[in-house]
Write a protein that holds these residues in place. Structure first.
Motif, mmCIF file in Angstrom:
data_model
loop_
_atom_site.group_PDB
_atom_site.id
_atom_site.type_symbol
_atom_site.label_atom_id
_atom_site.label_comp_id
_atom_site.label_asym_id
_atom_site.label_seq_id
_atom_site.Cartn_x
_atom_site.Cartn_y
_atom_site.Cartn_z
ATOM 1 N N HIS A 138 -9.940 -27.012 47.161
ATOM 2 C CA HIS A 138 -8.536 -26.728 47.467
ATOM 3 C C HIS A 138 -7.732 -26.563 46.186
ATOM 4 O O HIS A 138 -6.887 -25.662 46.067
ATOM 5 N N ARG A 139 -7.997 -27.385 45.207
ATOM 6 C CA ARG A 139 -7.235 -27.321 43.967
ATOM 7 C C ARG A 139 -7.630 -26.107 43.122
ATOM 8 O O ARG A 139 -6.807 -25.550 42.402
ATOM 9 N N TYR A 140 -8.884 -25.696 43.222
ATOM 10 C CA TYR A 140 -9.324 -24.516 42.472
ATOM 11 C C TYR A 140 -8.864 -23.211 43.119
ATOM 12 O O TYR A 140 -8.908 -22.162 42.485
ATOM 13 N N GLY A 141 -8.475 -23.276 44.396
ATOM 14 C CA GLY A 141 -8.016 -22.063 45.065
ATOM 15 C C GLY A 141 -9.015 -21.445 46.013
ATOM 16 O O GLY A 141 -8.802 -20.320 46.477
ATOM 17 N N PHE A 142 -10.109 -22.174 46.336
ATOM 18 C CA PHE A 142 -11.041 -21.643 47.329
ATOM 19 C C PHE A 142 -11.302 -22.664 48.451
ATOM 20 O O PHE A 142 -12.405 -22.802 48.968
ATOM 21 N N ARG A 200 -4.497 -29.247 37.205
ATOM 22 C CA ARG A 200 -3.131 -29.672 37.535
ATOM 23 C C ARG A 200 -3.000 -31.193 37.509
ATOM 24 O O ARG A 200 -2.438 -31.803 38.396
ATOM 25 N N ARG A 240 -13.608 -14.923 44.461
ATOM 26 C CA ARG A 240 -12.323 -14.224 44.626
ATOM 27 C C ARG A 240 -11.193 -14.959 43.912
ATOM 28 O O ARG A 240 -10.281 -14.342 43.349
ATOM 29 N N SER A 241 -11.237 -16.288 43.914
ATOM 30 C CA SER A 241 -10.172 -17.077 43.284
ATOM 31 C C SER A 241 -10.146 -16.930 41.767
ATOM 32 O O SER A 241 -9.144 -17.257 41.127
ATOM 33 N N ALA A 283 -12.039 -18.714 39.892
ATOM 34 C CA ALA A 283 -12.422 -20.013 39.336
ATOM 35 C C ALA A 283 -13.837 -20.011 38.786
ATOM 36 O O ALA A 283 -14.179 -20.830 37.925
#
Length: 281
Positions: free
Chosen positions: A68-72, A111, A143-144, A146
């Motif tokens: 979730h924090r990495y964007g996926f 973050r 896609r993110s 990361a």
């Protein structure tokens, strides 16, 4: 991010227990969780930071919590997942899932919170999630931005002998950053597992002047077969009008479209495979 966080032992270096209680009564200090206080209301990140203050220093976020924090973070999870070395005792706190790992990892600050590296997070999920959810994680990880495919391939090789590594080894080479939602990845996997050619994600259809006109969820360019997932947004009136215009244009220009819904995806995947097999043949 919110304000400052303190453990109670840190506060007691300059304040007495009575003074701490007085500040809490006056709302000058806010109790975030047992033994941790803040100087202002906390957001989700602060609550996680407060939790980490209660855990061994080796703890780092993993699985869905790190994804979730990495964007996926395409898999929903309300609990907090942390990783600890196998030799560190398991803390028992409400809402916490502890994963003991035999593979060493260097924490990455995301973050303000320590997380397992993105490639480790993605491959751990690819090993342990159900197959239909695992490829969407890998697609979303690429896609993110990361992590890249080369990093995933290198990471999965380090998981030899761990539970679910065979699934991860099969799926990592299929990972593609183009799908824009979980269902597009799942549709693609159903077709691949059905021994059909891998469709192209996010396929652009051009008009006779070579100008991109419409983008399809999936498709076979040479055969002019398009595949779309229809979610709830397609039921809205304005979207329905746009869809009809789009469908008519594609039909006039020689594209055979096939549409599927959540019922097809999760209850009758064999129907999806049979439909596309028939279209291809």
């Amino acid at each position: 991010m919110g304000g400052q966080l303190w453990r109670v032992d840190e506060l007691m270096r300059s304040l007495t227990v009575k003074r701490i209680r007085t500040r809490v009564d006056r709302a000058e200090l806010l109790r975030v969780r047992r033994g941790v206080y803040a100087d202002q209301p906390c957001d989700e990140d602060d609550e996680l930071r407060a939790l980490m203050l209660c855990l061994p220093e080796e703890a780092m976020l993993t699985m869905q919590s790190a994804a979730h924090r990495y964007g996926f973070g395409v898999l929903r999870e309300d609990l907090v997942h942390i990783q600890l070395p196998a030799t560190v005792p398991r803390p028992r706190l409400p809402g916490l899932v502890v994963h003991h790992s035999v593979l060493p990892a260097q924490a990455v600050d995301v973050r303000g919170l320590p997380c397992v590296p993105a490639a480790r997070c993605a491959v751990d999920l690819a090993r342990t999630a159900r197959r239909l959810d695992a490829l969407p994680v890998l697609d979303a990880a690429i896609r993110s931005g990361a992590v890249g495919l080369d990093e995933l391939l290198a990471e999965v090789s380090a998981h030899q002998g761990l539970r679910g590594v065979r699934q991860a080894r099969e799926l990592v080479p299929l990972a593609d950053g183009r799908p824009e939602c979980r269902q597009e990845s799942q549709l693609r996997l159903i077709l691949i597992d059905g021994r059909l050619p891998a469709p192209e994600p996010q396929l652009w259809v051009h008009d006779r002047d070579g100008i991109p006109r419409y983008r399809l969820d999936l498709g076979y360019r040479k055969r002019r077969i398009g595949i779309e997932y229809d979610g709830a947004s397609h039921l809205e009136r304005d979207q329905l009008r746009r869809d009809r215009e789009r469908m008519n244009w594609l039909d006039v220009n020689g594209w055979r479209m096939r549409y599927f819904t959540d019922r097809d995806l999760y209850r009758r995947p064999a129907h999806i495979v049979a439909t596309i097999r028939a279209a291809l043949s």
